[in-house]
Design a protein around this motif. Structure first.
Motif, PDB file in Angstrom:
ATOM      1  N   ARG A   1       0.827  -1.212   0.000  1.00 17.89           N
ATOM      2  CA  ARG A   1       0.000   0.000   0.000  1.00 17.89           C
ATOM      3  C   ARG A   1       0.862   1.263   0.000  1.00 17.89           C
ATOM      4  O   ARG A   1       0.529   2.252  -0.665  1.00 17.89           O
ATOM      5  CB  ARG A   1      -0.934   0.010   1.203  1.00 17.89           C
ATOM      6  N   ILE A   2       1.959   1.255   0.750  1.00 13.06           N
ATOM      7  CA  ILE A   2       2.867   2.405   0.759  1.00 13.06           C
ATOM      8  C   ILE A   2       3.444   2.613  -0.639  1.00 13.06           C
ATOM      9  O   ILE A   2       3.465   3.727  -1.169  1.00 13.06           O
ATOM     10  CB  ILE A   2       3.997   2.221   1.799  1.00 13.06           C
ATOM     11  N   GLY A   3       3.926   1.540  -1.250  1.00 13.80           N
ATOM     12  CA  GLY A   3       4.482   1.634  -2.602  1.00 13.80           C
ATOM     13  C   GLY A   3       3.447   2.105  -3.610  1.00 13.80           C
ATOM     14  O   GLY A   3       3.738   2.932  -4.481  1.00 13.80           O
ATOM     15  N   ASP A   4       2.226   1.612  -3.482  1.00 14.60           N
ATOM     16  CA  ASP A   4       1.160   2.037  -4.382  1.00 14.60           C
ATOM     17  C   ASP A   4       0.866   3.520  -4.214  1.00 14.60           C
ATOM     18  O   ASP A   4       0.695   4.246  -5.188  1.00 14.60           O
ATOM     19  CB  ASP A   4      -0.105   1.206  -4.108  1.00 14.60           C
ATOM     20  N   ARG A   5       0.842   3.987  -2.976  1.00  9.54           N
ATOM     21  CA  ARG A   5       0.568   5.412  -2.717  1.00  9.54           C
ATOM     22  C   ARG A   5       1.688   6.289  -3.272  1.00  9.54           C
ATOM     23  O   ARG A   5       1.443   7.334  -3.877  1.00  9.54           O
ATOM     24  CB  ARG A   5       0.419   5.630  -1.208  1.00  9.54           C
ATOM     25  N   ILE A   6       2.930   5.866  -3.087  1.00 15.22           N
ATOM     26  CA  ILE A   6       4.075   6.612  -3.628  1.00 15.22           C
ATOM     27  C   ILE A   6       3.981   6.654  -5.152  1.00 15.22           C
ATOM     28  O   ILE A   6       4.175   7.697  -5.773  1.00 15.22           O
ATOM     29  CB  ILE A   6       5.413   5.987  -3.184  1.00 15.22           C
ATOM     30  N   LEU A   7       3.656   5.528  -5.759  1.00 16.79           N
ATOM     31  CA  LEU A   7       3.543   5.463  -7.218  1.00 16.79           C
ATOM     32  C   LEU A   7       2.473   6.428  -7.718  1.00 16.79           C
ATOM     33  O   LEU A   7       2.690   7.167  -8.672  1.00 16.79           O
ATOM     34  CB  LEU A   7       3.209   4.035  -7.648  1.00 16.79           C
ATOM     35  N   ARG A   8       1.328   6.450  -7.062  1.00 17.58           N
ATOM     36  CA  ARG A   8       0.232   7.313  -7.508  1.00 17.58           C
ATOM     37  C   ARG A   8       0.472   8.780  -7.178  1.00 17.58           C
ATOM     38  O   ARG A   8       0.276   9.650  -8.009  1.00 17.58           O
ATOM     39  CB  ARG A   8      -1.088   6.880  -6.861  1.00 17.58           C
ATOM     40  N   GLU A   9       0.912   9.058  -5.944  1.00 16.96           N
ATOM     41  CA  GLU A   9       0.965  10.435  -5.449  1.00 16.96           C
ATOM     42  C   GLU A   9       2.254  11.161  -5.852  1.00 16.96           C
ATOM     43  O   GLU A   9       2.210  12.302  -6.276  1.00 16.96           O
ATOM     44  CB  GLU A   9       0.857  10.414  -3.919  1.00 16.96           C
ATOM     45  N   ILE A  10       3.370  10.521  -5.712  1.00 18.78           N
ATOM     46  CA  ILE A  10       4.654  11.195  -5.928  1.00 18.78           C
ATOM     47  C   ILE A  10       5.187  10.958  -7.343  1.00 18.78           C
ATOM     48  O   ILE A  10       5.609  11.892  -8.022  1.00 18.78           O
ATOM     49  CB  ILE A  10       5.685  10.748  -4.872  1.00 18.78           C
ATOM     50  N   LEU A  11       5.133   9.725  -7.791  1.00 21.41           N
ATOM     51  CA  LEU A  11       5.674   9.410  -9.113  1.00 21.41           C
ATOM     52  C   LEU A  11       4.644   9.590 -10.218  1.00 21.41           C
ATOM     53  O   LEU A  11       4.983   9.499 -11.395  1.00 21.41           O
ATOM     54  CB  LEU A  11       6.217   7.977  -9.120  1.00 21.41           C
ATOM     55  N   ARG A  12       3.406   9.825  -9.848  1.00 21.23           N
ATOM     56  CA  ARG A  12       2.302  10.029 -10.796  1.00 21.23           C
ATOM     57  C   ARG A  12       2.222   8.907 -11.838  1.00 21.23           C
ATOM     58  O   ARG A  12       2.072   9.140 -13.038  1.00 21.23           O
ATOM     59  CB  ARG A  12       2.405  11.385 -11.468  1.00 21.23           C
ATOM     60  N   GLY A  13       2.359   7.685 -11.347  1.00 21.98           N
ATOM     61  CA  GLY A  13       2.209   6.520 -12.207  1.00 21.98           C
ATOM     62  C   GLY A  13       3.432   6.151 -13.026  1.00 21.98           C
ATOM     63  O   GLY A  13       3.427   5.140 -13.709  1.00 21.98           O
ATOM     64  N   GLU A  14       4.471   6.952 -12.995  1.00 25.70           N
ATOM     65  CA  GLU A  14       5.699   6.663 -13.750  1.00 25.70           C
ATOM     66  C   GLU A  14       6.658   5.851 -12.889  1.00 25.70           C
ATOM     67  O   GLU A  14       6.700   6.015 -11.680  1.00 25.70           O
ATOM     68  CB  GLU A  14       6.377   7.968 -14.174  1.00 25.70           C
ATOM     69  N   ARG A  15       7.451   5.025 -13.531  1.00 28.05           N
ATOM     70  CA  ARG A  15       8.472   4.282 -12.791  1.00 28.05           C
ATOM     71  C   ARG A  15       9.686   5.179 -12.567  1.00 28.05           C
ATOM     72  O   ARG A  15      10.089   5.924 -13.454  1.00 28.05           O
ATOM     73  CB  ARG A  15       8.910   3.038 -13.556  1.00 28.05           C
ATOM     74  N   ALA A  16      10.264   5.091 -11.369  1.00 25.83           N
ATOM     75  CA  ALA A  16      11.489   5.840 -11.088  1.00 25.83           C
ATOM     76  C   ALA A  16      12.671   5.102 -11.704  1.00 25.83           C
ATOM     77  O   ALA A  16      12.623   3.897 -11.925  1.00 25.83           O
ATOM     78  CB  ALA A  16      11.687   5.965  -9.583  1.00 25.83           C
ATOM     79  N   GLU A  17      13.721   5.838 -12.001  1.00 25.41           N
ATOM     80  CA  GLU A  17      14.949   5.211 -12.484  1.00 25.41           C
ATOM     81  C   GLU A  17      15.513   4.336 -11.377  1.00 25.41           C
ATOM     82  O   GLU A  17      15.367   4.631 -10.189  1.00 25.41           O
ATOM     83  CB  GLU A  17      15.978   6.281 -12.868  1.00 25.41           C
ATOM     84  N   TYR A  18      16.176   3.259 -11.758  1.00 26.54           N
ATOM     85  CA  TYR A  18      16.749   2.357 -10.774  1.00 26.54           C
ATOM     86  C   TYR A  18      17.747   3.105  -9.897  1.00 26.54           C
ATOM     87  O   TYR A  18      18.635   3.786 -10.383  1.00 26.54           O
ATOM     88  CB  TYR A  18      17.450   1.178 -11.471  1.00 26.54           C
ATOM     89  N   GLY A  19      17.568   3.025  -8.588  1.00 25.83           N
ATOM     90  CA  GLY A  19      18.476   3.658  -7.639  1.00 25.83           C
ATOM     91  C   GLY A  19      18.205   5.127  -7.401  1.00 25.83           C
ATOM     92  O   GLY A  19      18.869   5.754  -6.582  1.00 25.83           O
ATOM     93  N   ALA A  20      17.251   5.701  -8.113  1.00 31.70           N
ATOM     94  CA  ALA A  20      16.943   7.127  -7.948  1.00 31.70           C
ATOM     95  C   ALA A  20      16.176   7.347  -6.649  1.00 31.70           C
ATOM     96  O   ALA A  20      15.331   6.547  -6.275  1.00 31.70           O
ATOM     97  CB  ALA A  20      16.119   7.625  -9.129  1.00 31.70           C
ATOM     98  N   GLU A  21      16.500   8.438  -5.981  1.00 26.20           N
ATOM     99  CA  GLU A  21      15.763   8.791  -4.777  1.00 26.20           C
ATOM    100  C   GLU A  21      14.537   9.595  -5.166  1.00 26.20           C
ATOM    101  O   GLU A  21      14.537  10.311  -6.155  1.00 26.20           O
ATOM    102  CB  GLU A  21      16.632   9.625  -3.837  1.00 26.20           C
ATOM    103  N   VAL A  22      13.522   9.459  -4.356  1.00 29.59           N
ATOM    104  CA  VAL A  22      12.317  10.253  -4.556  1.00 29.59           C
ATOM    105  C   VAL A  22      12.411  11.386  -3.536  1.00 29.59           C
ATOM    106  O   VAL A  22      12.206  11.174  -2.355  1.00 29.59           O
ATOM    107  CB  VAL A  22      11.047   9.410  -4.337  1.00 29.59           C
ATOM    108  N   PRO A  23      12.766  12.608  -3.965  1.00 27.81           N
ATOM    109  CA  PRO A  23      13.056  13.702  -3.027  1.00 27.81           C
ATOM    110  C   PRO A  23      11.946  13.976  -2.017  1.00 27.81           C
ATOM    111  O   PRO A  23      12.203  14.115  -0.842  1.00 27.81           O
ATOM    112  CB  PRO A  23      13.271  14.908  -3.939  1.00 27.81           C
TER     113      PRO A  23
END
Length: 92
Positions: free
Chosen positions: A49-71
């Motif tokens: 659920r945490i990962g899903d929320r981060i994906l929807r809210e912060i990453l807006r459905g996009e995958r982050a680059e491998y090893g990239a921090e989400v500021p």
């Protein structure tokens, strides 16, 4: 007891305990295994659920680059760490 209501059968993985001490140890072992399974399932769902929320809210459905921090998430994590530290060091 009515015929429609039957007691569940006792599950045993090994031979039935012989002494009271052995039976108590087996009951404790079984309870610990059941608790561990429930906790693991709960933690798995929590992290999903945490990962899903981060994906929807912060990453807006996009995958982050491998090893990239989400500021933004890093700031949330720091704030939560500070709150946890405050709670841990407060005297009650």
């Amino acid at each position: 007891m009515s015929p429609s209501k039957k007691l569940p059968k006792r599950e045993t993985a090994i031979a039935a305990p012989v002494t009271l001490g052995e039976e108590v140890r087996e009951l404790i072992r079984t309870a610990r295994q059941q608790v561990a399974q429930v906790v693991n399932a709960g933690l798995t769902l929590l992290h999903w659920r945490i990962g899903d929320r981060i994906l929807r809210e912060i990453l807006r459905g996009e995958r982050a680059e491998y090893g990239a921090e989400v500021p933004r998430f890093r700031a949330i994590s720091r704030r939560n760490s500070a709150v946890a530290l405050d709670r841990a060091t407060c005297s009650t």
